[in-house]
Design a protein around this motif. Structure first.
Motif, PDB file in Angstrom:
ATOM      1  N   LEU A   1       0.831  -1.203   0.000  1.00 23.57           N
ATOM      2  CA  LEU A   1       0.000   0.000   0.000  1.00 23.57           C
ATOM      3  C   LEU A   1       0.867   1.256   0.000  1.00 23.57           C
ATOM      4  CD1 LEU A   1      -2.782   1.365   0.275  1.00 23.57           C
ATOM      5  CD2 LEU A   1      -2.569   1.106   2.760  1.00 23.57           C
ATOM      6  N   GLY A   2       1.907   1.255   0.825  1.00 21.84           N
ATOM      7  CA  GLY A   2       2.797   2.412   0.873  1.00 21.84           C
ATOM      8  C   GLY A   2       3.529   2.634  -0.430  1.00 21.84           C
ATOM      9  N   LEU A   3       4.014   1.562  -1.047  1.00 21.75           N
ATOM     10  CA  LEU A   3       4.704   1.685  -2.337  1.00 21.75           C
ATOM     11  C   LEU A   3       3.768   2.234  -3.406  1.00 21.75           C
ATOM     12  CD1 LEU A   3       6.798  -1.618  -2.418  1.00 21.75           C
ATOM     13  CD2 LEU A   3       7.712   0.709  -2.409  1.00 21.75           C
ATOM     14  N   THR A   4       2.534   1.784  -3.413  1.00 24.09           N
ATOM     15  CA  THR A   4       1.567   2.262  -4.402  1.00 24.09           C
ATOM     16  C   THR A   4       1.342   3.761  -4.260  1.00 24.09           C
ATOM     17  OG1 THR A   4       0.464   0.097  -4.367  1.00 24.09           O
ATOM     18  CG2 THR A   4      -0.750   1.943  -5.320  1.00 24.09           C
ATOM     19  N   VAL A   5       1.137   4.208  -3.027  1.00 26.31           N
ATOM     20  CA  VAL A   5       0.884   5.631  -2.775  1.00 26.31           C
ATOM     21  C   VAL A   5       2.112   6.475  -3.125  1.00 26.31           C
ATOM     22  CG1 VAL A   5       0.409   7.345  -0.982  1.00 26.31           C
ATOM     23  CG2 VAL A   5      -0.852   5.179  -1.010  1.00 26.31           C
ATOM     24  N   VAL A   6       3.291   6.025  -2.702  1.00 22.35           N
ATOM     25  CA  VAL A   6       4.514   6.809  -2.938  1.00 22.35           C
ATOM     26  C   VAL A   6       4.833   6.884  -4.430  1.00 22.35           C
ATOM     27  CG1 VAL A   6       7.005   6.861  -2.571  1.00 22.35           C
ATOM     28  CG2 VAL A   6       5.474   6.380  -0.659  1.00 22.35           C
TER      29      VAL A   6
ATOM     30  N   GLY B   1      -2.950  -4.131  -6.487  1.00 23.74           N
ATOM     31  CA  GLY B   1      -4.113  -4.513  -5.691  1.00 23.74           C
ATOM     32  C   GLY B   1      -4.189  -6.018  -5.483  1.00 23.74           C
ATOM     33  N   LEU B   2      -3.836  -6.782  -6.522  1.00 23.10           N
ATOM     34  CA  LEU B   2      -3.802  -8.235  -6.386  1.00 23.10           C
ATOM     35  C   LEU B   2      -2.714  -8.667  -5.399  1.00 23.10           C
ATOM     36  CD1 LEU B   2      -4.318  -9.236 -10.123  1.00 23.10           C
ATOM     37  CD2 LEU B   2      -5.904  -9.674  -8.241  1.00 23.10           C
ATOM     38  N   LEU B   3      -1.570  -7.979  -5.431  1.00 24.37           N
ATOM     39  CA  LEU B   3      -0.518  -8.272  -4.456  1.00 24.37           C
ATOM     40  C   LEU B   3      -0.996  -7.967  -3.045  1.00 24.37           C
ATOM     41  CD1 LEU B   3       1.328  -8.430  -7.017  1.00 24.37           C
ATOM     42  CD2 LEU B   3       3.071  -7.260  -5.677  1.00 24.37           C
ATOM     43  N   ALA B   4      -1.672  -6.830  -2.885  1.00 27.67           N
ATOM     44  CA  ALA B   4      -2.173  -6.458  -1.563  1.00 27.67           C
ATOM     45  C   ALA B   4      -3.212  -7.461  -1.071  1.00 27.67           C
ATOM     46  CB  ALA B   4      -2.764  -5.051  -1.610  1.00 27.67           C
ATOM     47  N   ALA B   5      -4.094  -7.907  -1.972  1.00 32.77           N
ATOM     48  CA  ALA B   5      -5.104  -8.893  -1.585  1.00 32.77           C
ATOM     49  C   ALA B   5      -4.451 -10.203  -1.167  1.00 32.77           C
ATOM     50  CB  ALA B   5      -6.068  -9.129  -2.750  1.00 32.77           C
ATOM     51  N   ALA B   6      -3.398 -10.605  -1.885  1.00 29.17           N
ATOM     52  CA  ALA B   6      -2.682 -11.827  -1.519  1.00 29.17           C
ATOM     53  C   ALA B   6      -1.986 -11.666  -0.171  1.00 29.17           C
ATOM     54  CB  ALA B   6      -1.662 -12.189  -2.603  1.00 29.17           C
ATOM     55  N   ALA B   7      -1.480 -10.463   0.109  1.00 32.90           N
ATOM     56  CA  ALA B   7      -0.839 -10.213   1.404  1.00 32.90           C
ATOM     57  C   ALA B   7      -1.856 -10.330   2.540  1.00 32.90           C
ATOM     58  CB  ALA B   7      -0.193  -8.828   1.412  1.00 32.90           C
ATOM     59  N   ARG B   8      -3.074  -9.879   2.318  1.00 30.09           N
ATOM     60  CA  ARG B   8      -4.122  -9.997   3.333  1.00 30.09           C
ATOM     61  C   ARG B   8      -4.596 -11.440   3.481  1.00 30.09           C
ATOM     62  NH1 ARG B   8      -7.147  -5.357   4.716  1.00 30.09           N
ATOM     63  NH2 ARG B   8      -9.047  -6.613   4.737  1.00 30.09           N
ATOM     64  N   ASP B   9      -4.262 -12.282   2.493  1.00 32.02           N
ATOM     65  CA  ASP B   9      -4.677 -13.685   2.521  1.00 32.02           C
ATOM     66  C   ASP B   9      -3.607 -14.595   3.127  1.00 32.02           C
ATOM     67  OD1 ASP B   9      -6.857 -15.467   1.831  1.00 32.02           O
ATOM     68  OD2 ASP B   9      -5.497 -16.359   0.365  1.00 32.02           O
ATOM     69  N   GLU B  10      -2.458 -14.024   3.531  1.00 33.26           N
ATOM     70  CA  GLU B  10      -1.452 -14.831   4.212  1.00 33.26           C
ATOM     71  C   GLU B  10      -2.061 -15.406   5.495  1.00 33.26           C
ATOM     72  OE1 GLU B  10       1.919 -12.396   4.979  1.00 33.26           O
ATOM     73  OE2 GLU B  10       2.412 -12.099   2.860  1.00 33.26           O
ATOM     74  N   PRO B  11      -1.653 -16.618   5.899  1.00 32.64           N
ATOM     75  CA  PRO B  11      -2.271 -17.250   7.079  1.00 32.64           C
ATOM     76  C   PRO B  11      -2.277 -16.359   8.316  1.00 32.64           C
ATOM     77  CG  PRO B  11      -0.908 -18.827   5.910  1.00 32.64           C
ATOM     78  CD  PRO B  11      -0.688 -17.510   5.247  1.00 32.64           C
TER      79      PRO B  11
END
Length: 410
Positions: A43-48, A390-400
């Motif tokens: 998220l930070g990389l996207t914004v920056v 966004g797909l990367l961020a969604a996958a990060a939220r899907d980590e166990p």
């Protein structure tokens, strides 16, 4: 002084600086071990990156836009619209379950192929600078080759994993894993070459090889495909005069053709040299005064280096290096095999695109016309890059660990 106990129980002293370094490393490690650390980094990389892109597009395009249209903010306003659309897409992408993306992937790529064919039809596609590769809607241009790369990743990962079969390891079923992904990818690249847009076609090739590698295709088959790809690039380079001029200029370092095919490369190097360590300041560079063509898109890194200096250029390299690291980290932690291949491939594609763009601006690669993700002006590229992140961020939220943390604090 900081006291550190040795393995034999004896105490040894370290300097205050070493103690601070150790403490900082521990703090960073603790932060990265938090469940949602990968998500917040993406998220930070996207914004920056998007914010930096808006600043640089305004600085690089205002003079040329004023000269052409009388409005210095024309390109910038379009970029703001594209970034806003990309931001909405970034948020919405994570709301679609992984299974939904995989199920829809054949239809998404079929639609992308239809769009690539339609843009070549006179009256439907818009032509500019000798290429017909845009749809223009309400004054905004859309380039179908950009979403085609993304849909190829989604669909290709689905097919490759399905053909490999459950529980199969690297190299399972040999050459059968190449069908039908390789022929369809070649069709996709072929439609893009016809536009013509060799830069986007190169991006599709990068996507294909990353897909095959992360899906477990044997290195021997990848080597054969690589040899074929190099041969095809060589043929394409010599069969179009402007491509041959670019290649000849690159091999001769542009010195013999500084007012022809090598003009952009020479001007880009001048801009980078003028920037020095700290740069001339935002809006103070000379290249934007029509000295450097395509300053706001293909060669925006030269403007960035001129106005923000070596420090700014190295910072951008660091941001893309961080993107590569966090993307592969997310892929390694993702449980779903399809998601893992998609995240790893998207990461390689975005970082490779940045490397190619920066490489030709620095004179290390031939000019190919690839944008710098999220920083260059260009609507389709910005939106697709944000969807990918966004797909990367969604996958990060899907980590166990992340799922457990989100379940506790929804």
């Amino acid at each position: 002084m900081t006291t550190v106990r040795g393995t034999a129980g004896s105490a040894r002293r370290t300097s205050p600086v070493a103690g601070h370094v150790i403490a900082a490393r521990r703090a960073v490690a603790a932060t990265l071990d938090r469940p949602l650390a990968s998500y917040y980094i993406v998220l930070g990389l996207t914004v920056v990156l998007a914010g930096l892109g808006l600043v640089m597009v305004l600085s690089a395009s205002s003079i040329d836009s004023l000269a052409r249209t009388g409005n210095p903010y024309g390109v910038f306003v379009h970029q703001v619209v594209y970034c806003a659309a990309g931001g909405v897409a970034f948020v919405l992408v994570g709301r679609v379950p992984v299974r939904g993306w995989r199920t829809a992937s054949p239809w998404l790529h079929a639609g992308a192929l239809l769009a690539l064919a339609a843009v070549l039809v006179p009256g439907l596609g818009s032509a500019a600078a000798g290429a017909q590769k845009w749809f223009v809607v309400a004054g905004l241009s859309l380039q179908p080759s950009e979403p085609a790369k993304l849909t190829l990743v989604l669909w290709g990962a689905h097919v490759l994993l399905a053909r490999r079969g459950p529980g199969a390891g690297r190299g399972a079923r040999g050459g059968q894993t190449l069908l039908p992904v390789v022929p369809v990818a070649l069709l996709t690249a072929g439609l893009v070459v016809v536009e013509p847009d060799l830069g986007s076609a190169l991006g599709i090739v990068v996507v294909l090889f990353a897909l095959l590698w992360f899906a477990g295709v044997p290195a021997r088959l990848l080597g054969l495909l690589g040899a074929g790809a190099l041969a095809a690039v060589g043929v394409l380079a010599v069969t179009a005069s402007y491509r041959l001029e670019r290649l000849t200029s690159f091999l001769g370092n542009g010195g013999d053709d500084s007012l022809g095919a090598g003009y952009q490369s020479q001007q880009a190097l001048y801009s980078l040299a003028d920037g020095g360590l700290l740069g001339d300041g935002l809006g103070q560079g000379a290249a934007q005064w029509s000295y450097l063509p395509n300053a706001s898109n293909d060669f925006i890194f030269a403007i960035l280096g001129e106005e923000l200096g070596l420090v700014g250029a190295v910072a951008v390299l660091g941001l893309f290096a961080l993107l590569g690291w966090v993307g592969l980290r997310i892929a390694a932690r993702t449980v779903d095999p399809w998601n893992r291949v998609v995240v790893a491939t998207l990461t390689v594609w975005l970082v490779a695109q940045a490397v190619i763009n920066i490489g030709y601006v620095l004179g290390l690669l031939p000019v190919t016309g690839i944008t710098l993700p999220l920083i260059s002006a260009g609507g389709s590229s910005v939106i697709v890059s944000m969807v990918s992140l966004g797909l990367l961020a969604a996958a990060a939220r899907d980590e166990p660990d992340a799922r457990v943390a989100l379940a506790r604090n929804p």
